[in-house]
Design a protein around this motif. Structure first.
Motif, short mmCIF file in Angstrom:
data_model
loop_
_atom_site.label_atom_id
_atom_site.label_comp_id
_atom_site.label_asym_id
_atom_site.label_seq_id
_atom_site.Cartn_x
_atom_site.Cartn_y
_atom_site.Cartn_z
N VAL A 66 0.83 -1.20 0.00
CA VAL A 66 0.00 0.00 0.00
C VAL A 66 0.87 1.25 0.00
CG1 VAL A 66 -1.53 1.36 1.49
CG2 VAL A 66 -2.09 -1.01 0.97
N TYR A 67 1.93 1.24 0.80
CA TYR A 67 2.87 2.37 0.78
C TYR A 67 3.37 2.62 -0.65
CZ TYR A 67 3.94 3.31 5.75
OH TYR A 67 3.89 3.71 7.07
N ASN A 68 3.82 1.55 -1.29
CA ASN A 68 4.41 1.70 -2.62
C ASN A 68 3.36 2.06 -3.67
OD1 ASN A 68 7.22 1.01 -2.00
ND2 ASN A 68 6.43 -1.00 -1.50
N ALA A 69 2.15 1.51 -3.54
CA ALA A 69 1.09 1.87 -4.48
C ALA A 69 0.75 3.35 -4.36
CB ALA A 69 -0.16 1.02 -4.21
N ALA A 70 0.72 3.86 -3.13
CA ALA A 70 0.43 5.29 -2.94
C ALA A 70 1.54 6.15 -3.50
CB ALA A 70 0.24 5.57 -1.45
N SER A 71 2.79 5.68 -3.41
CA SER A 71 3.90 6.47 -3.94
C SER A 71 3.85 6.57 -5.45
CB SER A 71 5.24 5.87 -3.49
OG SER A 71 5.50 4.65 -4.17
N VAL A 72 3.19 5.60 -6.09
CA VAL A 72 3.00 5.67 -7.55
C VAL A 72 1.76 6.50 -7.88
CG1 VAL A 72 2.56 4.33 -9.64
CG2 VAL A 72 4.13 3.44 -7.93
N ALA A 73 0.65 6.21 -7.19
CA ALA A 73 -0.63 6.82 -7.55
C ALA A 73 -0.74 8.28 -7.14
CB ALA A 73 -1.77 6.01 -6.92
N GLY A 74 -0.15 8.66 -6.00
CA GLY A 74 -0.28 10.03 -5.51
C GLY A 74 0.27 11.06 -6.48
N PRO A 75 1.57 11.01 -6.80
CA PRO A 75 2.11 11.98 -7.76
C PRO A 75 1.46 11.87 -9.14
CG PRO A 75 3.88 10.94 -6.51
CD PRO A 75 2.63 10.19 -6.19
N ALA A 76 1.10 10.64 -9.56
CA ALA A 76 0.47 10.49 -10.88
C ALA A 76 -0.89 11.18 -10.92
CB ALA A 76 0.33 9.00 -11.21
N ALA A 77 -1.70 11.00 -9.88
CA ALA A 77 -3.02 11.64 -9.86
C ALA A 77 -2.90 13.15 -9.85
CB ALA A 77 -3.79 11.16 -8.63
N VAL A 78 -1.95 13.67 -9.08
CA VAL A 78 -1.75 15.13 -9.03
C VAL A 78 -1.33 15.65 -10.40
CG1 VAL A 78 -0.25 16.93 -8.09
CG2 VAL A 78 -1.26 15.22 -6.57
N SER A 79 -0.41 14.95 -11.04
CA SER A 79 0.08 15.41 -12.35
C SER A 79 -1.03 15.41 -13.39
CB SER A 79 1.24 14.51 -12.80
OG SER A 79 2.32 14.59 -11.89
N VAL A 80 -1.85 14.37 -13.38
CA VAL A 80 -2.94 14.29 -14.37
C VAL A 80 -3.95 15.40 -14.15
CG1 VAL A 80 -4.89 12.89 -15.13
CG2 VAL A 80 -2.66 11.82 -14.80
N LEU A 81 -4.39 15.59 -12.90
CA LEU A 81 -5.39 16.62 -12.62
C LEU A 81 -4.84 18.02 -12.88
CD1 LEU A 81 -7.24 15.40 -9.42
CD2 LEU A 81 -8.16 15.65 -11.71
N ALA A 82 -3.59 18.24 -12.51
CA ALA A 82 -2.99 19.55 -12.76
C ALA A 82 -2.86 19.81 -14.25
CB ALA A 82 -1.62 19.63 -12.09
N GLY A 83 -2.59 18.77 -15.02
CA GLY A 83 -2.50 18.93 -16.46
C GLY A 83 -3.84 19.22 -17.10
N LEU A 84 -4.91 18.66 -16.56
CA LEU A 84 -6.25 18.89 -17.10
C LEU A 84 -6.80 20.26 -16.71
CD1 LEU A 84 -7.87 15.40 -16.46
CD2 LEU A 84 -7.07 16.32 -18.64
#
Length: 423
Positions: free
Chosen positions: A154-172
Motif C-alpha cells: 500500500v505504501y508503494n502503491a500510494a507512492s505511484v498513484a499520488g504523484p500520478a493523480a496530481v500530475s494528471v489533474l494539474a494537467g487537465l
C-alpha cells in the motif's frame, strides 16, 4: 479471544477482521501524503510563478515528523479509545491540506507555513502510526506476515498513484483541484479509520499506575536504542533513506545528461512500480529467510541495481535496472515493519513505528537537501553515491543486528530465530 478476531465454523484458523478496510484507509491517507510532495510545489509555481514558496511549505510539512513522531506514538499508546486519536489526526491532516489548497500563494507566507507545520504534525500517524494497527487486526504468524507485506505494498502503491493523480489533474486544469482531491482522500481515511475493529488495545484495569507522558516518551526512545534488532534496522534504514531522499533529483539530472529531459519521472515511476511488485511478491510467495536477512538482501540488491544503472547509458536498460532496484526495495519495507512488530513491546509499539518512520523521513529530507549543492557533479557519480549508501546500510545492518548463538544450544536457538522468518 479478542473482539477483533472471528472464528470460522468448523475450523481453527483465525482470520483478520477489517484488514481490507484498514488497507483502504492506509492507501487513502498515504495517497494524500505522497501527492503533497508534488502538489504543493506545483500549486505555488502556478500561483506565484516561483517554486520557492512551495519548497518552503514542503519543508514545513516534513519538518515536524521527527519531532512529533515520539509524541504521537506516546499519545496513541496511552488512549483507551485509539480510534478517536487516529480519526482526529487524519481529520487534522485533511483540514490542513484543504487549507493549503486555498491559501498557498495567496495568504502571507508565515500563515501558510504555520498551517503546513500543523498538518505535518499529524503526518507521523500516516507514515508510521497506521501500521501499528496491523498487529491489532492480524494474529502473529503467517497472517500477520502477509498483512505487513500488503501494508508495504500500500505504501508503494500510494507512492505511484499520488504523484500520478496530481500530475494528471494539474494537467487537465490547475493544481488547486488536485490538492483538494488529496484533502478528500485524507478525509475518506479519517472516516474509514473509525470503522476499524480495534477491540481492546489496552488493558481495562492496569496493575500499576499509568506512567507519565514524559516517561512514555523516554521508554519509546529507549526501546529503540536498547533493542539490537530495532536499533539495527532503524540505523540502516535511516542511512539508506539519505540516499533515497536524493534519488528524485539525481534521476532528473541523470536523464537530462543522457538526452532524456522527461526521463527522470519515468525512472522514478519504474522504481516505485518495482517496489510495489516486490512488496506484493513477498506477500504472495513469502521467501523462507529470516526477516533480518531479508532486510540485508533488500538493501544490497537495491544498491547493486542502482550502481549498475549509473554505469549503463542505454535508457531502456537503465529503466529496467531501476525496476530491479525497486523490486529489492519493496521487501525492505515489509521486513522493517515485521521487525518493529516482532521486537517492540505491545505497549510501546506505536512509539516505535512512528519514531522509526519519522527518522526515515527526516533522513530523506537531509538527503534531498544535501544533493542540492552537489548538482554540479556528474549525475552517474551522484547515483553511485546513492548506491554506496544502500550497500553501507546493508553492512551496517549486518554488523549491528544480533548474532544467533552457536554451540550445543544452537539448533534450538535457530529454531526460535526461524519464527521471525517470512514464511
Amino acid at each position: 479471544m479478542p473482539e477483533e478476531w472471528v472464528m470460522p465454523e468448523g475450523g481453527a484458523r483465525r482470520r483478520p477482521a477489517g484488514l481490507r478496510r484498514y488497507l483502504a484507509t492506509a492507501f487513502l491517507a498515504r495517497l494524500a501524503e505522497e501527492g503533497m510532495a508534488v502538489a504543493v510545489v506545483m500549486l505555488a509555481l502556478h500561483r506565484t510563478g516561483s517554486a520557492a514558496q512551495g519548497a518552503f511549505v514542503l519543508t514545513a510539512w516534513m519538518a515536524p515528523h521527527v519531532l512529533a513522531a515520539p509524541l504521537v506514538g506516546a499519545v496513541v499508546s496511552r488512549m483507551r479509545r485509539p480510534r478517536l486519536c487516529y480519526a482526529g489526526a487524519l481529520g487534522g491532516f485533511a483540514t490542513a491540506i484543504a487549507a493549503l489548497a486555498v491559501i498557498t500563494g495567496r495568504a502571507p507566507t508565515p500563515v501558510t507555513l504555520a498551517v503546513a507545520l500543523a498538518g505535518g504534525g499529524c503526518g507521523p500517524v500516516v507514515s508510521g502510526g497506521l501500521s501499528t494497527l496491523v498487529a491489532v487486526l492480524a494474529p502473529s504468524g503467517p497472517a500477520r506476515d502477509r498483512a505487513y507485506a500488503l501494508d508495504a505494498a500500500v505504501y508503494n502503491a500510494a507512492s505511484v498513484a499520488g504523484p500520478a493523480a496530481v500530475s494528471v489533474l494539474a494537467g487537465l486544469g490547475s493544481p488547486g483541484p488536485a490538492v483538494l482531491l488529496l484533502a478528500g482522500a485524507a478525509a475518506g481515511a479519517a472516516a474509514l479509520v473509525v470503522t476499524l475493529p480495534y477491540g481492546r488495545t489496552r488493558p481495562a484495569a492496569p496493575a500499576h499506575p499509568p506512567a507519565t507522558l514524559r516517561a512514555d516518551l523516554a521508554a519509546g526512545l529507549a526501546v529503540v536504542r536498547r533493542t539490537p534488532e530495532l536499533r539495527a534496522i532503524t540505523a540502516a534504514t535511516c542511512l539508506a533513506h539519505v540516499g533515497i531522499g536524493a534519488l528524485a533529483t539525481t534521476t532528473v539530472l541523470l536523464a537530462q545528461g543522457r538526452g532524456q529531459p522527461d526521463g527522470g519521472g519515468i525512472l522514478m515511476t519504474a522504481f516505485a512500480a518495482g517496489a510495489l511488485a516486490g512488496a506484493l511478491a513477498v506477500g504472495r510467495w513469502r521467501p523462507p529467510v529470516p526477516v533480518g536477512h531479508l532486510a540485508g538482501i533488500a538493501l544490497s540488491g537495491t544498491g547493486l541495481a542502482l550502481a549498475a544503472a549509473a554505469l549503463v547509458p542505454a535508457p531502456a536498460a537503465c529503466a529496467a535496472l531501476f525496476v530491479l532496484a525497486g523490486l529489492f526495495d519493496g521487501p525492505l519495507l515489509t521486513a522493517t515493519l515485521r521487525i518493529r512488530a516482532d521486537h517492540a513491546p505491545a505497549q510501546l509499539r506505536a512509539q516505535v513505528f512512528t519514531l522509526g518512520a519519522g527518522l526515515k523521513i527526516s533522513a530523506a529530507a537531509c538527503g534531498a537537501a544535501l544533493v542540492g549543492p552537489a548538482t554540479a557533479l556528474p549525475a552517474p557519480l551522484l547515483l553511485l553515491g546513492i548506491a554506496a549508501l544502500q550497500l553501507a546500510a546493508a553492512l551496517l545492518h549486518t554488523l549491528a543486528r544480533p548474532r544467533p548463538p552457536r554451540g550445543p544450544g544452537a539448533p534450538r536457538a535457530a529454531a526460535r530465530g526461524s519464527e521471525t522468518a517470512v514464511p
